[in-house]
Design a protein around this motif. Structure first.
Motif, short mmCIF file in Angstrom:
data_model
loop_
_atom_site.label_atom_id
_atom_site.label_comp_id
_atom_site.label_asym_id
_atom_site.label_seq_id
_atom_site.Cartn_x
_atom_site.Cartn_y
_atom_site.Cartn_z
N ILE A 79 2.43 -23.67 15.83
CA ILE A 79 1.24 -23.21 16.56
C ILE A 79 -0.02 -23.49 15.75
O ILE A 79 -1.06 -23.79 16.31
CB ILE A 79 1.36 -21.71 16.86
CG1 ILE A 79 2.45 -21.49 17.87
CG2 ILE A 79 0.05 -21.11 17.29
CD1 ILE A 79 2.05 -20.98 19.20
N ARG A 80 0.09 -23.41 14.44
CA ARG A 80 -1.07 -23.69 13.58
C ARG A 80 -1.48 -25.16 13.68
O ARG A 80 -2.62 -25.50 13.42
CB ARG A 80 -0.76 -23.34 12.14
CG ARG A 80 -0.67 -21.86 11.90
CD ARG A 80 -0.37 -21.56 10.46
NE ARG A 80 -0.17 -20.14 10.27
CZ ARG A 80 0.43 -19.62 9.22
NH1 ARG A 80 0.88 -20.40 8.25
NH2 ARG A 80 0.59 -18.31 9.11
N LYS A 81 -0.54 -26.04 14.02
CA LYS A 81 -0.82 -27.47 14.11
C LYS A 81 -1.48 -27.85 15.43
O LYS A 81 -1.99 -28.96 15.55
CB LYS A 81 0.47 -28.27 13.96
CG LYS A 81 1.13 -28.12 12.60
CD LYS A 81 2.42 -28.90 12.57
CE LYS A 81 3.18 -28.66 11.29
NZ LYS A 81 4.48 -29.37 11.30
N VAL A 82 -1.45 -26.96 16.41
CA VAL A 82 -1.99 -27.27 17.73
C VAL A 82 -3.52 -27.39 17.65
O VAL A 82 -4.18 -26.56 17.02
CB VAL A 82 -1.60 -26.18 18.76
CG1 VAL A 82 -2.30 -26.40 20.08
CG2 VAL A 82 -0.10 -26.16 18.94
N VAL A 83 -4.04 -28.40 18.31
CA VAL A 83 -5.49 -28.56 18.39
C VAL A 83 -5.93 -27.91 19.69
O VAL A 83 -5.68 -28.43 20.77
CB VAL A 83 -5.89 -30.05 18.36
CG1 VAL A 83 -7.39 -30.20 18.50
CG2 VAL A 83 -5.39 -30.71 17.09
N TRP A 84 -6.56 -26.77 19.59
CA TRP A 84 -6.97 -26.01 20.77
C TRP A 84 -8.28 -26.56 21.30
O TRP A 84 -9.14 -26.99 20.52
CB TRP A 84 -7.11 -24.53 20.42
CG TRP A 84 -5.81 -23.93 19.98
CD1 TRP A 84 -5.41 -23.69 18.71
CD2 TRP A 84 -4.74 -23.52 20.82
NE1 TRP A 84 -4.15 -23.16 18.70
CE2 TRP A 84 -3.71 -23.04 19.97
CE3 TRP A 84 -4.53 -23.52 22.19
CZ2 TRP A 84 -2.51 -22.57 20.47
CZ3 TRP A 84 -3.32 -23.04 22.68
CH2 TRP A 84 -2.33 -22.57 21.83
N PRO A 85 -8.45 -26.56 22.63
CA PRO A 85 -9.70 -27.09 23.19
C PRO A 85 -10.87 -26.17 22.87
O PRO A 85 -10.71 -24.96 22.67
CB PRO A 85 -9.42 -27.11 24.70
CG PRO A 85 -8.35 -26.11 24.91
CD PRO A 85 -7.53 -26.10 23.67
N THR A 86 -12.05 -26.78 22.87
CA THR A 86 -13.26 -25.99 22.64
C THR A 86 -13.58 -25.21 23.91
O THR A 86 -13.00 -25.44 24.97
CB THR A 86 -14.45 -26.90 22.30
OG1 THR A 86 -14.71 -27.74 23.42
CG2 THR A 86 -14.16 -27.73 21.06
N ARG A 87 -14.52 -24.31 23.80
CA ARG A 87 -14.92 -23.51 24.96
C ARG A 87 -15.49 -24.41 26.05
O ARG A 87 -15.18 -24.23 27.23
CB ARG A 87 -15.95 -22.46 24.54
CG ARG A 87 -16.42 -21.60 25.69
CD ARG A 87 -17.34 -20.48 25.19
NE ARG A 87 -17.91 -19.74 26.27
CZ ARG A 87 -17.34 -18.71 26.87
NH1 ARG A 87 -16.14 -18.32 26.50
NH2 ARG A 87 -17.94 -18.07 27.86
N GLN A 88 -16.27 -25.42 25.66
CA GLN A 88 -16.86 -26.32 26.64
C GLN A 88 -15.77 -27.13 27.36
O GLN A 88 -15.81 -27.26 28.58
CB GLN A 88 -17.84 -27.28 25.95
CG GLN A 88 -18.51 -28.23 26.92
CD GLN A 88 -19.44 -29.21 26.23
OE1 GLN A 88 -19.50 -29.24 25.00
NE2 GLN A 88 -20.15 -30.00 27.00
N GLU A 89 -14.78 -27.64 26.63
CA GLU A 89 -13.68 -28.37 27.25
C GLU A 89 -12.90 -27.49 28.21
O GLU A 89 -12.52 -27.92 29.30
CB GLU A 89 -12.75 -28.93 26.18
CG GLU A 89 -13.35 -30.04 25.34
CD GLU A 89 -12.48 -30.41 24.15
OE1 GLU A 89 -12.62 -31.54 23.67
OE2 GLU A 89 -11.66 -29.56 23.71
N THR A 90 -12.68 -26.26 27.80
CA THR A 90 -11.95 -25.32 28.66
C THR A 90 -12.72 -25.03 29.94
O THR A 90 -12.14 -25.02 31.03
CB THR A 90 -11.68 -24.01 27.90
OG1 THR A 90 -10.99 -24.31 26.69
CG2 THR A 90 -10.86 -23.05 28.72
#
Length: 125
Positions: A79-90
């Motif tokens: 889970i730490r390796k996941v690149v989470w989307p930014t607020r704008q992308e979301t």
């Protein structure tokens, strides 16, 4: 992740005993909470928490329990390796999904209306 075949060994009898003890502790928590319903809620909650913690502690010493803990640790590292989307992308993705859903709903509503009229025309209703 390490994948290895399960092999029956001498610890399987000990594991079965540990699972039985864990389930007995969980059952004791449920039954004790019911039997001592007239006692203070704080004492009952403390007793249930202690029994559940003891059951989890015993279950964690079994082969399956150790495997579950290893899996949880590895999952946490992944889970730490996941690149989470930014607020704008979301927000952009959410708005695109909303817009497409609305357009599809309108198209299906229109197709449904046309089909109802065609069926009414064909059946004379």
């Amino acid at each position: 992740m390490k994948a290895k075949a399960e092999t029956p060994d001498s610890s399987s009898a000990a594991d079965i005993f540990k699972w039985i003890v864990a389930f007995v502790l969980l059952a004791a928590a449920v039954v004790g909470n019911h039997v001592y319903s007239e006692m203070s809620v704080v004492l009952r909650v403390a007793g249930v928490v202690v029994l559940i913690a003891a059951a989890l502690g015993i279950a964690a010493t079994t082969t399956k329990g150790k495997a579950a803990i290893t899996f949880a640790r590895e999952s946490r590292m992944e889970i730490r390796k996941v690149v989470w989307p930014t607020r704008q992308e979301t927000m952009q993705t959410t708005l695109i999904v909303l817009a497409v859903s609305i357009v599809m709903a309108l198209i299906l509503w229109g197709v449904d209306g046309i089909m109802v009229r065609l069926v009414a025309l064909a059946t004379g209703v």
